[in-house]
Write a protein that holds these residues in place. Structure first.
Motif, PDB file in Angstrom:
ATOM      1  N   LEU A 188     -21.397 -28.125  -7.702  1.00  0.00           N
ATOM      2  CA  LEU A 188     -20.986 -29.221  -7.166  1.00  0.00           C
ATOM      3  C   LEU A 188     -20.400 -29.002  -5.802  1.00  0.00           C
ATOM      4  N   ILE A 189     -21.117 -29.763  -4.853  1.00  0.00           N
ATOM      5  CA  ILE A 189     -21.354 -29.322  -3.274  1.00  0.00           C
ATOM      6  C   ILE A 189     -20.801 -30.222  -2.836  1.00  0.00           C
ATOM      7  N   GLY A 190     -19.484 -30.166  -1.875  1.00  0.00           N
ATOM      8  CA  GLY A 190     -19.131 -31.395  -0.723  1.00  0.00           C
ATOM      9  C   GLY A 190     -19.692 -30.536   0.526  1.00  0.00           C
ATOM     10  N   PHE A 191     -19.464 -31.983   1.121  1.00  0.00           N
ATOM     11  CA  PHE A 191     -20.189 -32.828   2.161  1.00  0.00           C
ATOM     12  C   PHE A 191     -19.629 -33.147   3.262  1.00  0.00           C
TER      13      PHE A 191
ATOM     14  N   LEU B  16     -23.043 -39.746   6.768  1.00  0.00           N
ATOM     15  CA  LEU B  16     -23.488 -39.519   5.378  1.00  0.00           C
ATOM     16  C   LEU B  16     -23.791 -40.625   4.165  1.00  0.00           C
ATOM     17  N   ILE B  17     -24.944 -41.559   4.132  1.00  0.00           N
ATOM     18  CA  ILE B  17     -24.894 -42.774   3.742  1.00  0.00           C
ATOM     19  C   ILE B  17     -25.332 -42.259   2.330  1.00  0.00           C
ATOM     20  N   GLY B  18     -25.578 -41.326   1.984  1.00  0.00           N
ATOM     21  CA  GLY B  18     -26.634 -41.189   0.623  1.00  0.00           C
ATOM     22  C   GLY B  18     -26.284 -39.356   0.035  1.00  0.00           C
TER      23      GLY B  18
ATOM     24  N   SER C  77     -21.623 -40.655  -8.483  1.00  0.00           N
ATOM     25  CA  SER C  77     -21.636 -41.773  -7.340  1.00  0.00           C
ATOM     26  C   SER C  77     -22.296 -40.957  -5.891  1.00  0.00           C
ATOM     27  N   ASP C  78     -23.266 -41.885  -5.770  1.00  0.00           N
ATOM     28  CA  ASP C  78     -24.836 -41.439  -4.703  1.00  0.00           C
ATOM     29  C   ASP C  78     -24.204 -41.905  -3.473  1.00  0.00           C
ATOM     30  N   LYS C  79     -22.662 -42.472  -3.430  1.00  0.00           N
ATOM     31  CA  LYS C  79     -22.038 -42.689  -1.911  1.00  0.00           C
ATOM     32  C   LYS C  79     -21.221 -41.427  -1.764  1.00  0.00           C
ATOM     33  N   GLU C  80     -20.054 -40.988  -2.748  1.00  0.00           N
ATOM     34  CA  GLU C  80     -19.312 -39.867  -2.372  1.00  0.00           C
ATOM     35  C   GLU C  80     -20.421 -38.612  -1.960  1.00  0.00           C
ATOM     36  N   PRO C  81     -19.345 -37.721  -0.888  1.00  0.00           N
ATOM     37  CA  PRO C  81     -19.585 -36.981  -0.178  1.00  0.00           C
ATOM     38  C   PRO C  81     -19.933 -35.347  -0.477  1.00  0.00           C
ATOM     39  N   LYS C  82     -20.294 -35.807  -2.661  1.00  0.00           N
ATOM     40  CA  LYS C  82     -20.129 -34.003  -2.214  1.00  0.00           C
ATOM     41  C   LYS C  82     -21.420 -34.353  -3.408  1.00  0.00           C
ATOM     42  N   ARG C  83     -22.197 -33.676  -4.390  1.00  0.00           N
ATOM     43  CA  ARG C  83     -23.216 -34.228  -5.764  1.00  0.00           C
ATOM     44  C   ARG C  83     -22.918 -32.714  -6.510  1.00  0.00           C
ATOM     45  N   SER C  84     -23.440 -32.714  -7.508  1.00  0.00           N
ATOM     46  CA  SER C  84     -23.770 -31.369  -8.140  1.00  0.00           C
ATOM     47  C   SER C  84     -25.729 -31.101  -7.858  1.00  0.00           C
ATOM     48  N   LEU C  85     -25.613 -29.714  -7.498  1.00  0.00           N
ATOM     49  CA  LEU C  85     -27.230 -29.377  -7.695  1.00  0.00           C
ATOM     50  C   LEU C  85     -27.855 -29.540  -9.384  1.00  0.00           C
ATOM     51  N   PHE C  86     -28.757 -29.546  -9.631  1.00  0.00           N
ATOM     52  CA  PHE C  86     -29.712 -29.916 -10.690  1.00  0.00           C
ATOM     53  C   PHE C  86     -31.164 -29.187 -10.463  1.00  0.00           C
ATOM     54  N   ASN C  87     -31.268 -28.680 -11.677  1.00  0.00           N
ATOM     55  CA  ASN C  87     -32.317 -27.301 -10.979  1.00  0.00           C
ATOM     56  C   ASN C  87     -31.725 -26.407 -10.171  1.00  0.00           C
ATOM     57  N   GLY C  88     -30.883 -27.004  -9.460  1.00  0.00           N
ATOM     58  CA  GLY C  88     -30.697 -25.026  -8.150  1.00  0.00           C
ATOM     59  C   GLY C  88     -30.716 -26.008  -7.079  1.00  0.00           C
ATOM     60  N   LEU C  89     -30.877 -27.551  -7.199  1.00  0.00           N
ATOM     61  CA  LEU C  89     -31.137 -28.628  -5.769  1.00  0.00           C
ATOM     62  C   LEU C  89     -30.450 -30.477  -5.508  1.00  0.00           C
ATOM     63  N   ALA C  90     -30.019 -30.393  -4.559  1.00  0.00           N
ATOM     64  CA  ALA C  90     -29.893 -31.314  -4.555  1.00  0.00           C
ATOM     65  C   ALA C  90     -29.591 -32.328  -2.509  1.00  0.00           C
ATOM     66  N   GLN C  91     -29.751 -33.525  -2.678  1.00  0.00           N
ATOM     67  CA  GLN C  91     -30.211 -34.020  -1.077  1.00  0.00           C
ATOM     68  C   GLN C  91     -29.040 -34.432  -1.022  1.00  0.00           C
TER      69      GLN C  91
END
Length: 259
Positions: free
Chosen positions: A191-194, A202-204, A215-229
């Protein structure tokens, strides 16, 4: 006609009198997770995922729909705990022949069938697999998949480092997990925070996972197969802004500029 790319295109591509077929779909898209149910939230049969990251079948189409030489080896080679298990190893290619190596030992060559692929059953052992594709008897492309270590760094790569200062233009950043050797970690799910420093916003965020409930809007996202956007938007007026990822140890990865 056919449940996968190789199935339907082999049928149409081998019949010159056919006008063609229809690939459903180019992108994954929100909704219609058929044949799956909850927790799936979007379709899973696109050639590329919701973030635009190519799936393995992307390279099947590239091999047979372009004249550019193609060699795509998969899957990854990070099967910790499955030592000795047989792993199906595939190669999508439009070359004449492909030879597969496991930790430097050849498992033999195979002719690439027209509109098809080549595959081997390989007993997993850490190290690497390597495919060498030949055309007219000469090796022209090689691809390797290595066993990686744990994630120790994050790499941010932007599609552009300068965008229009009109309050609407965006930069799309690829987020990758790397091991200590600088190799992408294909199994990472951190899980990566930005955080955006400066006038931009940051819009998405996304990761291409058709089962992700984040969430597609919060400033964080888990990697999937080592990737995120991450998608960042420009301010109205000239400015410089930086996207940062804060690590637990206090280190920072930044875009743009050196990390």
């Amino acid at each position: 006609m056919g449940r996968n790319a190789g199935g339907w295109w082999k049928f149409y591509g081998s019949r010159d009198w056919e006008a063609g077929g229809f690939a459903w779909t180019g992108f994954d898209y929100r909704g219609e997770p058929t044949p799956y149910g909850w927790p799936s939230i979007n379709s899973q049969f696109g050639i590329i995922d919701m973030c635009g990251f190519p799936k393995d079948y992307f390279y099947y189409y590239k091999a047979w729909w372009t004249k550019e030489p193609v060699l795509h080896l998969f899957p990854h080679w990070d099967w910790h705990g499955r030592e000795g298990d047989e792993i199906p190893v595939w190669v999508h290619s439009n070359l004449d022949e492909v030879e597969l190596f496991v930790n430097g030992e050849s498992l033999g060559s195979q002719k690439v069938p027209h509109l098809g692929h080549v595959e081997w059953k390989v007993k997993y052992e850490p190290g690497f697999i390597e495919a060498r594709g030949s055309k007219d008897g000469k090796v022209v492309l090689t691809e390797k998949r290595e066993t990686t270590g744990p994630t120790v760094a994050i790499r941010l790569t932007a599609d552009r480092t300068e965008i229009d200062a009109d309050g609407a233009d965006v930069a799309i950043l690829k987020v990758e997990a790397l091991d200590k050797e600088g190799r992408p970690v294909p199994t990472a799910g951190n899980l990566i925070g930005f955080k955006v420093i400066g006038a931009g916003s940051l819009i998405g965020v996304g990761n291409g996972d058709p089962n992700c409930q984040e969430s597609d809007k919060e400033p964080k996202r888990s990697l999937f197969n080592g990737l995120a956007q991450v998608i960042v938007q420009s301010p109205s007026g000239p400015a410089r802004f930086i996207l940062k990822r804060q690590r637990k140890a206090g280190m920072v990865r930044s875009w743009p500029g050196p990390s």
